[in-house]
Enzyme design. Structure first.
Site, mmCIF file in Angstrom:
data_model
loop_
_atom_site.group_PDB
_atom_site.id
_atom_site.type_symbol
_atom_site.label_atom_id
_atom_site.label_comp_id
_atom_site.label_asym_id
_atom_site.label_seq_id
_atom_site.Cartn_x
_atom_site.Cartn_y
_atom_site.Cartn_z
ATOM 1 N N SER A 76 0.833 -1.210 0.000
ATOM 2 C CA SER A 76 0.000 0.000 0.000
ATOM 3 C C SER A 76 0.864 1.254 0.000
ATOM 4 O O SER A 76 1.913 1.308 0.659
ATOM 5 C CB SER A 76 -0.875 -0.017 1.255
ATOM 6 N N TYR A 121 -2.064 -0.184 10.299
ATOM 7 C CA TYR A 121 -2.319 -0.838 9.007
ATOM 8 C C TYR A 121 -1.107 -0.673 8.083
ATOM 9 O O TYR A 121 -0.583 -1.641 7.528
ATOM 10 C CB TYR A 121 -3.570 -0.231 8.350
ATOM 11 N N LYS A 179 1.852 -3.458 6.486
ATOM 12 C CA LYS A 179 2.230 -3.628 5.065
ATOM 13 C C LYS A 179 3.747 -3.499 4.909
ATOM 14 O O LYS A 179 4.376 -4.263 4.183
ATOM 15 C CB LYS A 179 1.511 -2.590 4.190
HETATM 16 O O1 LIG Z 1 -16.811 11.212 3.672
HETATM 17 C C1 LIG Z 1 -15.685 11.507 3.258
HETATM 18 C C2 LIG Z 1 -14.631 10.530 3.132
HETATM 19 C C3 LIG Z 1 -13.397 10.968 2.678
HETATM 20 N N1 LIG Z 1 -13.198 12.266 2.342
HETATM 21 C C4 LIG Z 1 -11.877 12.708 1.879
HETATM 22 O O2 LIG Z 1 -11.528 11.953 0.735
HETATM 23 C C5 LIG Z 1 -10.116 11.785 0.655
HETATM 24 C C6 LIG Z 1 -9.822 10.320 0.487
HETATM 25 O O3 LIG Z 1 -10.252 9.575 1.632
HETATM 26 P P1 LIG Z 1 -10.279 7.956 1.632
HETATM 27 O O4 LIG Z 1 -11.072 7.482 0.476
HETATM 28 O O5 LIG Z 1 -10.679 7.487 3.002
HETATM 29 O O6 LIG Z 1 -8.754 7.577 1.298
HETATM 30 P P2 LIG Z 1 -7.470 7.579 2.252
HETATM 31 O O7 LIG Z 1 -7.562 8.654 3.289
HETATM 32 O O8 LIG Z 1 -6.299 7.676 1.319
HETATM 33 O O9 LIG Z 1 -7.473 6.159 2.958
HETATM 34 C C7 LIG Z 1 -7.784 5.010 2.168
HETATM 35 O O10 LIG Z 1 -6.737 4.588 1.377
HETATM 36 C C8 LIG Z 1 -5.624 4.092 2.105
HETATM 37 C C9 LIG Z 1 -4.520 3.754 1.110
HETATM 38 O O11 LIG Z 1 -4.956 2.822 0.187
HETATM 39 C C10 LIG Z 1 -6.091 2.918 2.936
HETATM 40 O O12 LIG Z 1 -4.995 2.489 3.683
HETATM 41 C C11 LIG Z 1 -7.221 3.345 3.860
HETATM 42 O O13 LIG Z 1 -7.699 2.240 4.608
HETATM 43 C C12 LIG Z 1 -8.308 3.932 3.091
HETATM 44 O O14 LIG Z 1 -9.296 4.491 3.945
HETATM 45 C C13 LIG Z 1 -9.550 12.393 1.925
HETATM 46 O O15 LIG Z 1 -9.089 13.686 1.651
HETATM 47 C C14 LIG Z 1 -10.747 12.462 2.870
HETATM 48 O O16 LIG Z 1 -10.638 13.496 3.826
HETATM 49 C C15 LIG Z 1 -14.228 13.203 2.428
HETATM 50 O O17 LIG Z 1 -14.063 14.371 2.088
HETATM 51 N N2 LIG Z 1 -15.428 12.794 2.906
#
Ligand SMILES: O=c1ccn([C@@H]2O[C@H](COP(=O)(O)OP(=O)(O)O[C@H]3O[C@H](CO)[C@@H](O)[C@H](O)[C@H]3O)[C@@H](O)[C@H]2O)c(=O)[nH]1
Length: 359
Positions: free
Chosen positions: A120, A143, A147
Protein backbone atom coordinates in the site's frame (compact mmCIF):
# COMPACT_ATOMS: atom_id res chain seq x y z
CA UNK A 1 1.96 -22.83 -21.15
CA UNK A 2 -0.96 -21.92 -18.89
CA UNK A 3 0.23 -20.33 -15.66
CA UNK A 4 -1.42 -21.42 -12.43
CA UNK A 5 -1.86 -18.54 -9.99
CA UNK A 6 -2.95 -18.74 -6.36
CA UNK A 7 -4.78 -15.64 -5.09
CA UNK A 8 -5.15 -15.31 -1.34
CA UNK A 9 -8.19 -13.19 -0.52
CA UNK A 10 -9.58 -13.93 -3.97
CA UNK A 11 -13.14 -13.22 -2.81
CA UNK A 12 -12.32 -9.72 -1.58
CA UNK A 13 -12.60 -6.46 -3.52
CA UNK A 14 -9.19 -6.40 -5.17
CA UNK A 15 -8.46 -10.15 -5.10
CA UNK A 16 -11.71 -11.07 -6.86
CA UNK A 17 -11.16 -8.46 -9.57
CA UNK A 18 -7.66 -9.84 -10.15
CA UNK A 19 -9.15 -13.35 -10.28
CA UNK A 20 -11.65 -12.37 -13.00
CA UNK A 21 -9.02 -10.55 -15.05
CA UNK A 22 -6.59 -13.47 -14.81
CA UNK A 23 -9.28 -15.96 -15.88
CA UNK A 24 -10.11 -13.74 -18.87
CA UNK A 25 -6.41 -13.71 -19.81
CA UNK A 26 -6.09 -17.49 -19.78
CA UNK A 27 -4.58 -18.13 -16.35
CA UNK A 28 -5.70 -21.02 -14.18
CA UNK A 29 -6.83 -19.43 -10.92
CA UNK A 30 -6.82 -20.98 -7.46
CA UNK A 31 -8.23 -19.06 -4.50
CA UNK A 32 -7.79 -19.30 -0.76
CA UNK A 33 -10.23 -17.12 1.15
CA UNK A 34 -11.48 -17.37 4.74
CA UNK A 35 -14.69 -15.52 3.72
CA UNK A 36 -14.11 -13.51 6.86
CA UNK A 37 -14.45 -10.28 4.84
CA UNK A 38 -14.74 -11.64 1.30
CA UNK A 39 -17.86 -12.78 -0.53
CA UNK A 40 -17.72 -16.02 -2.46
CA UNK A 41 -19.99 -14.80 -5.26
CA UNK A 42 -17.34 -12.22 -6.12
CA UNK A 43 -14.94 -14.98 -7.23
CA UNK A 44 -15.08 -16.40 -10.77
CA UNK A 45 -16.96 -19.68 -11.03
CA UNK A 46 -14.07 -21.29 -12.89
CA UNK A 47 -11.60 -20.63 -10.06
CA UNK A 48 -10.67 -23.52 -7.77
CA UNK A 49 -11.84 -22.25 -4.40
CA UNK A 50 -10.42 -23.29 -1.01
CA UNK A 51 -12.17 -21.97 2.07
CA UNK A 52 -9.80 -21.31 4.97
CA UNK A 53 -7.01 -19.19 6.38
CA UNK A 54 -3.66 -18.75 4.68
CA UNK A 55 -1.99 -20.19 7.77
CA UNK A 56 -3.67 -23.60 7.28
CA UNK A 57 -1.00 -25.98 6.05
CA UNK A 58 -3.61 -28.60 5.11
CA UNK A 59 -5.03 -26.28 2.42
CA UNK A 60 -1.67 -26.15 0.63
CA UNK A 61 -1.36 -29.92 0.86
CA UNK A 62 -4.81 -30.22 -0.78
CA UNK A 63 -3.79 -27.75 -3.50
CA UNK A 64 -0.54 -29.63 -4.13
CA UNK A 65 -2.50 -32.87 -4.41
CA UNK A 66 -5.48 -31.60 -6.45
CA UNK A 67 -3.92 -28.85 -8.59
CA UNK A 68 -0.15 -29.37 -8.46
CA UNK A 69 2.56 -26.73 -8.51
CA UNK A 70 1.65 -23.02 -8.28
CA UNK A 71 3.61 -20.69 -10.58
CA UNK A 72 2.79 -17.40 -8.85
CA UNK A 73 1.02 -16.50 -5.60
CA UNK A 74 -0.71 -13.12 -5.34
CA UNK A 75 -1.21 -12.30 -1.67
CA UNK A 76 -4.22 -10.02 -1.21
CA UNK A 77 -5.70 -11.46 2.01
CA UNK A 78 -5.41 -8.77 4.66
CA UNK A 79 -7.43 -6.40 6.80
CA UNK A 80 -7.55 -2.92 5.27
CA UNK A 81 -9.12 -0.40 7.62
CA UNK A 82 -6.78 2.25 9.00
CA UNK A 83 -9.15 3.33 11.84
CA UNK A 84 -9.81 -0.29 12.86
CA UNK A 85 -6.06 -0.97 12.91
CA UNK A 86 -5.63 1.87 15.40
CA UNK A 87 -8.36 0.51 17.66
CA UNK A 88 -7.13 -3.10 17.55
CA UNK A 89 -3.47 -3.19 16.47
CA UNK A 90 -2.91 -6.77 17.67
CA UNK A 91 -5.71 -8.02 15.43
CA UNK A 92 -3.99 -6.34 12.47
CA UNK A 93 -0.52 -7.60 13.37
CA UNK A 94 -1.86 -11.14 13.78
CA UNK A 95 -3.91 -11.18 10.59
CA UNK A 96 -1.63 -9.18 8.30
CA UNK A 97 1.86 -10.04 9.59
CA UNK A 98 1.76 -13.37 11.48
CA UNK A 99 -0.42 -14.95 8.80
CA UNK A 100 1.95 -13.61 6.12
CA UNK A 101 4.86 -15.39 7.84
CA UNK A 102 2.82 -18.60 7.78
CA UNK A 103 2.11 -18.06 4.09
CA UNK A 104 5.88 -17.86 3.50
CA UNK A 105 6.28 -21.13 5.39
CA UNK A 106 3.55 -22.80 3.35
CA UNK A 107 4.64 -21.69 -0.15
CA UNK A 108 7.24 -24.48 -0.50
CA UNK A 109 4.42 -27.05 -0.13
CA UNK A 110 2.95 -25.82 -3.43
CA UNK A 111 6.45 -25.35 -4.87
CA UNK A 112 5.83 -21.63 -5.40
CA UNK A 113 8.87 -19.37 -5.73
CA UNK A 114 7.16 -16.22 -7.03
CA UNK A 115 5.13 -13.96 -4.77
CA UNK A 116 3.27 -10.77 -5.63
CA UNK A 117 2.43 -8.88 -2.45
CA UNK A 118 -0.46 -6.38 -2.24
CA UNK A 119 1.27 -3.51 -0.54
CA UNK A 120 0.00 0.00 0.00
CA UNK A 121 1.07 3.56 -0.73
CA UNK A 122 0.11 4.28 2.88
CA UNK A 123 3.63 3.11 3.84
CA UNK A 124 4.98 6.45 2.51
CA UNK A 125 3.04 8.26 5.22
CA UNK A 126 2.24 11.94 5.32
CA UNK A 127 3.89 13.32 2.18
CA UNK A 128 2.82 15.66 -0.58
CA UNK A 129 3.50 15.57 -4.30
CA UNK A 130 4.55 12.66 -6.52
CA UNK A 131 5.90 9.61 -4.71
CA UNK A 132 8.55 7.34 -6.18
CA UNK A 133 9.38 3.85 -4.96
CA UNK A 134 12.55 5.35 -3.48
CA UNK A 135 10.62 7.96 -1.46
CA UNK A 136 11.18 7.69 2.29
CA UNK A 137 9.01 5.15 4.08
CA UNK A 138 7.16 6.50 7.13
CA UNK A 139 4.02 4.50 8.02
CA UNK A 140 1.55 6.53 10.09
CA UNK A 141 -0.88 3.80 11.12
CA UNK A 142 -0.76 0.22 12.32
CA UNK A 143 -2.32 -0.84 9.01
CA UNK A 144 0.49 0.84 7.03
CA UNK A 145 3.05 -0.53 9.49
CA UNK A 146 1.80 -4.10 8.83
CA UNK A 147 2.23 -3.63 5.06
CA UNK A 148 5.77 -2.30 5.50
CA UNK A 149 6.64 -5.11 7.95
CA UNK A 150 5.52 -7.67 5.36
CA UNK A 151 7.68 -6.04 2.68
CA UNK A 152 10.68 -6.23 5.04
CA UNK A 153 10.00 -9.79 6.22
CA UNK A 154 9.53 -10.88 2.61
CA UNK A 155 12.85 -9.22 1.78
CA UNK A 156 14.63 -11.19 4.48
CA UNK A 157 13.01 -14.45 3.32
CA UNK A 158 13.99 -13.75 -0.29
CA UNK A 159 17.63 -13.10 0.69
CA UNK A 160 18.09 -16.63 1.90
CA UNK A 161 15.78 -18.80 -0.17
CA UNK A 162 14.57 -19.32 -3.73
CA UNK A 163 11.57 -17.01 -3.19
CA UNK A 164 11.32 -13.81 -5.26
CA UNK A 165 8.84 -11.05 -4.45
CA UNK A 166 7.23 -8.13 -6.26
CA UNK A 167 5.63 -5.63 -3.87
CA UNK A 168 2.88 -3.74 -5.67
CA UNK A 169 2.09 -0.56 -3.76
CA UNK A 170 -1.52 0.44 -4.42
CA UNK A 171 -2.73 4.02 -4.22
CA UNK A 172 -6.54 4.44 -3.83
CA UNK A 173 -8.46 1.71 -5.67
CA UNK A 174 -11.98 2.58 -6.84
CA UNK A 175 -14.53 1.23 -9.33
CA UNK A 176 -15.56 -2.33 -10.09
CA UNK A 177 -15.05 -5.00 -12.71
CA UNK A 178 -16.50 -3.57 -15.99
CA UNK A 179 -19.04 -6.40 -16.24
CA UNK A 180 -20.10 -5.93 -12.62
CA UNK A 181 -18.90 -9.39 -11.57
CA UNK A 182 -17.38 -8.07 -8.36
CA UNK A 183 -16.91 -4.86 -6.46
CA UNK A 184 -16.15 -3.26 -3.10
CA UNK A 185 -17.37 -5.31 -0.16
CA UNK A 186 -18.06 -2.80 2.59
CA UNK A 187 -20.17 0.27 1.98
CA UNK A 188 -19.31 1.47 5.49
CA UNK A 189 -15.54 1.52 4.97
CA UNK A 190 -15.54 5.32 5.20
CA UNK A 191 -13.69 5.79 1.91
CA UNK A 192 -14.54 8.78 -0.25
CA UNK A 193 -16.28 6.80 -3.00
CA UNK A 194 -18.35 4.78 -0.54
CA UNK A 195 -19.34 7.87 1.46
CA UNK A 196 -20.20 9.72 -1.77
CA UNK A 197 -22.36 6.79 -2.87
CA UNK A 198 -24.15 6.74 0.50
CA UNK A 199 -24.80 10.49 0.27
CA UNK A 200 -26.22 10.12 -3.25
CA UNK A 201 -28.40 7.11 -2.37
CA UNK A 202 -29.72 8.70 0.83
CA UNK A 203 -30.07 12.14 -0.76
CA UNK A 204 -28.04 13.77 2.00
CA UNK A 205 -25.16 16.23 1.49
CA UNK A 206 -21.71 14.76 1.06
CA UNK A 207 -19.32 15.88 3.82
CA UNK A 208 -15.97 17.19 2.57
CA UNK A 209 -13.74 16.32 5.50
CA UNK A 210 -11.09 18.99 5.41
CA UNK A 211 -11.25 22.14 3.29
CA UNK A 212 -8.21 23.94 4.67
CA UNK A 213 -5.39 21.72 3.42
CA UNK A 214 -2.42 23.23 1.61
CA UNK A 215 -3.72 22.00 -1.77
CA UNK A 216 -5.01 23.83 -4.87
CA UNK A 217 -8.60 23.98 -3.54
CA UNK A 218 -8.14 23.16 0.15
CA UNK A 219 -9.48 19.58 -0.05
CA UNK A 220 -7.40 16.42 0.24
CA UNK A 221 -5.51 15.00 -2.75
CA UNK A 222 -5.34 11.29 -3.60
CA UNK A 223 -4.43 9.12 -6.56
CA UNK A 224 -7.57 7.14 -7.48
CA UNK A 225 -6.77 4.07 -9.56
CA UNK A 226 -9.40 1.86 -11.15
CA UNK A 227 -9.48 -1.62 -9.63
CA UNK A 228 -9.62 -3.25 -13.08
CA UNK A 229 -6.50 -1.36 -14.18
CA UNK A 230 -4.90 -2.51 -10.94
CA UNK A 231 -5.87 -6.10 -11.72
CA UNK A 232 -4.35 -5.79 -15.22
CA UNK A 233 -1.04 -4.77 -13.63
CA UNK A 234 -1.07 -8.08 -11.73
CA UNK A 235 -1.62 -10.05 -14.94
CA UNK A 236 1.39 -8.26 -16.43
CA UNK A 237 3.47 -8.84 -13.30
CA UNK A 238 2.66 -12.59 -13.49
CA UNK A 239 3.74 -12.75 -17.12
CA UNK A 240 6.87 -10.63 -16.68
CA UNK A 241 7.88 -11.90 -13.26
CA UNK A 242 11.16 -13.60 -14.18
CA UNK A 243 12.15 -10.78 -16.51
CA UNK A 244 11.70 -8.23 -13.75
CA UNK A 245 13.55 -10.22 -11.18
CA UNK A 246 16.33 -12.01 -13.03
CA UNK A 247 16.80 -10.96 -16.62
CA UNK A 248 17.08 -7.26 -15.84
CA UNK A 249 19.91 -8.08 -13.49
CA UNK A 250 22.36 -7.07 -16.20
CA UNK A 251 20.65 -3.68 -16.50
CA UNK A 252 20.11 -2.54 -12.95
CA UNK A 253 21.54 -5.19 -10.68
CA UNK A 254 20.09 -8.38 -9.26
CA UNK A 255 16.68 -8.20 -7.64
CA UNK A 256 15.22 -10.69 -5.22
CA UNK A 257 12.41 -8.27 -4.45
CA UNK A 258 11.08 -5.21 -6.25
CA UNK A 259 8.59 -2.51 -5.29
CA UNK A 260 6.36 -0.93 -7.92
CA UNK A 261 3.84 1.88 -7.37
CA UNK A 262 0.41 1.31 -8.87
CA UNK A 263 -1.42 4.59 -9.27
CA UNK A 264 -2.82 6.69 -12.09
CA UNK A 265 -0.09 9.29 -11.62
CA UNK A 266 -2.75 12.01 -11.25
CA UNK A 267 -3.48 13.77 -8.00
CA UNK A 268 -7.21 14.51 -7.69
CA UNK A 269 -8.71 16.64 -4.91
CA UNK A 270 -12.00 15.75 -3.22
CA UNK A 271 -13.67 18.74 -4.89
CA UNK A 272 -12.34 17.68 -8.30
CA UNK A 273 -13.63 14.16 -7.76
CA UNK A 274 -17.07 15.53 -6.88
CA UNK A 275 -17.02 17.63 -10.07
CA UNK A 276 -16.15 14.47 -12.05
CA UNK A 277 -19.03 12.61 -10.36
CA UNK A 278 -21.43 15.44 -11.17
CA UNK A 279 -20.34 15.32 -14.82
CA UNK A 280 -20.70 11.53 -14.93
CA UNK A 281 -24.13 11.52 -13.27
CA UNK A 282 -25.34 14.65 -15.04
CA UNK A 283 -26.53 16.26 -11.85
CA UNK A 284 -25.43 18.41 -8.94
CA UNK A 285 -24.21 16.78 -5.73
CA UNK A 286 -24.93 18.63 -2.52
CA UNK A 287 -21.90 19.01 -0.25
CA UNK A 288 -21.08 20.52 3.10
CA UNK A 289 -17.82 21.43 4.77
CA UNK A 290 -16.74 19.17 7.64
CA UNK A 291 -13.70 19.11 9.92
CA UNK A 292 -10.59 17.13 8.96
CA UNK A 293 -10.71 13.45 9.92
CA UNK A 294 -8.32 12.65 12.79
CA UNK A 295 -4.95 11.62 11.39
CA UNK A 296 -5.94 12.59 7.83
CA UNK A 297 -3.32 14.01 5.45
CA UNK A 298 -3.30 16.50 2.58
CA UNK A 299 -2.20 13.66 0.35
CA UNK A 300 -0.06 12.66 -2.55
CA UNK A 301 -0.07 10.70 -5.79
CA UNK A 302 2.06 8.14 -7.56
CA UNK A 303 5.03 8.67 -9.76
CA UNK A 304 3.92 5.71 -11.86
CA UNK A 305 6.84 5.78 -14.29
CA UNK A 306 8.43 2.55 -12.99
CA UNK A 307 5.20 0.60 -13.61
CA UNK A 308 5.19 1.98 -17.15
CA UNK A 309 8.81 1.06 -17.69
CA UNK A 310 8.83 -2.39 -16.07
CA UNK A 311 5.26 -3.64 -16.56
CA UNK A 312 4.32 -1.65 -19.66
CA UNK A 313 1.32 -0.67 -17.58
CA UNK A 314 -0.60 2.58 -17.23
CA UNK A 315 -3.99 3.17 -15.66
CA UNK A 316 -6.40 3.93 -18.51
CA UNK A 317 -9.95 3.92 -17.13
CA UNK A 318 -11.36 7.47 -17.05
CA UNK A 319 -12.17 8.71 -13.56
CA UNK A 320 -15.83 9.30 -14.52
CA UNK A 321 -16.17 5.65 -15.63
CA UNK A 322 -14.74 4.30 -12.37
CA UNK A 323 -17.03 6.58 -10.35
CA UNK A 324 -20.13 5.53 -12.31
CA UNK A 325 -19.33 1.82 -11.96
CA UNK A 326 -18.67 2.24 -8.24
CA UNK A 327 -21.97 3.99 -7.58
CA UNK A 328 -23.87 1.63 -9.87
CA UNK A 329 -22.45 -1.38 -8.00
CA UNK A 330 -23.81 -0.10 -4.70
CA UNK A 331 -27.16 0.80 -6.25
CA UNK A 332 -27.47 -2.85 -7.17
CA UNK A 333 -25.79 -4.40 -4.11
CA UNK A 334 -26.46 -2.15 -1.14
CA UNK A 335 -29.01 -4.58 0.30
CA UNK A 336 -26.12 -7.03 0.57
CA UNK A 337 -24.92 -5.04 3.63
CA UNK A 338 -23.77 -6.20 6.11
CA UNK A 339 -21.61 -8.83 4.43
CA UNK A 340 -23.42 -12.15 4.18
CA UNK A 341 -22.57 -15.00 6.50
CA UNK A 342 -19.79 -17.08 4.97
CA UNK A 343 -21.03 -20.12 3.11
CA UNK A 344 -19.82 -23.36 4.62
CA UNK A 345 -18.54 -25.46 1.77
CA UNK A 346 -19.07 -29.18 1.88
CA UNK A 347 -16.18 -29.54 -0.54
CA UNK A 348 -13.23 -27.20 -0.72
CA UNK A 349 -13.65 -27.14 -4.50
CA UNK A 350 -16.00 -24.60 -6.08
CA UNK A 351 -17.54 -27.04 -8.51
CA UNK A 352 -20.03 -27.99 -5.85
CA UNK A 353 -21.08 -24.40 -5.21
CA UNK A 354 -23.76 -22.93 -7.38
CA UNK A 355 -22.79 -19.31 -7.93
CA UNK A 356 -24.64 -16.39 -9.36
CA UNK A 357 -23.42 -12.85 -9.37
CA UNK A 358 -26.77 -11.42 -8.38
CA UNK A 359 -27.17 -11.16 -4.60
O1 LIG B 1 -16.81 11.21 3.67
C1 LIG B 1 -15.68 11.51 3.26
C2 LIG B 1 -14.63 10.53 3.13
C3 LIG B 1 -13.40 10.97 2.68
N1 LIG B 1 -13.20 12.27 2.34
C4 LIG B 1 -11.88 12.71 1.88
O2 LIG B 1 -11.53 11.95 0.73
C5 LIG B 1 -10.12 11.78 0.66
C6 LIG B 1 -9.82 10.32 0.49
O3 LIG B 1 -10.25 9.57 1.63
P1 LIG B 1 -10.28 7.96 1.63
O4 LIG B 1 -11.07 7.48 0.48
O5 LIG B 1 -10.68 7.49 3.00
O6 LIG B 1 -8.75 7.58 1.30
P2 LIG B 1 -7.47 7.58 2.25
O7 LIG B 1 -7.56 8.65 3.29
O8 LIG B 1 -6.30 7.68 1.32
O9 LIG B 1 -7.47 6.16 2.96
C7 LIG B 1 -7.78 5.01 2.17
O10 LIG B 1 -6.74 4.59 1.38
C8 LIG B 1 -5.62 4.09 2.11
C9 LIG B 1 -4.52 3.75 1.11
O11 LIG B 1 -4.96 2.82 0.19
C10 LIG B 1 -6.09 2.92 2.94
O12 LIG B 1 -4.99 2.49 3.68
C11 LIG B 1 -7.22 3.35 3.86
O13 LIG B 1 -7.70 2.24 4.61
C12 LIG B 1 -8.31 3.93 3.09
O14 LIG B 1 -9.30 4.49 3.95
C13 LIG B 1 -9.55 12.39 1.93
O15 LIG B 1 -9.09 13.69 1.65
C14 LIG B 1 -10.75 12.46 2.87
O16 LIG B 1 -10.64 13.50 3.83
C15 LIG B 1 -14.23 13.20 2.43
O17 LIG B 1 -14.06 14.37 2.09
N2 LIG B 1 -15.43 12.79 2.91
Amino acid sequence: MTKTVLITGGSGYIGSTIAHILVTHGFKVVIIDSLDKGYILNSPESACFYNGRISEKALYECIRCEIGKIDVTIHCASYISVPESEVDPVKYITNNVSEFVELLENLPIIDCKRLIFSSSASIYGNKQGALKETSAIAPQSTYAETKWLCEQIGGLAAEQGPLRIINLRYFNPIGTHPDGYCGPGDLNSGSLLNELTKAILSRTPFRITGTDYDTRDGSGIRDYVDVTDLAMAHAKACNLFDTLIDERAALDGPHRTRAINLGSGDGVTVKELIAAAEKALGRKIRTKKAPRRPGDVAGSYADASLAKDLLQWQASTPLETSILRHIDWWQRHRHQQPAPTPISLSSSRPDSVSTSHQP
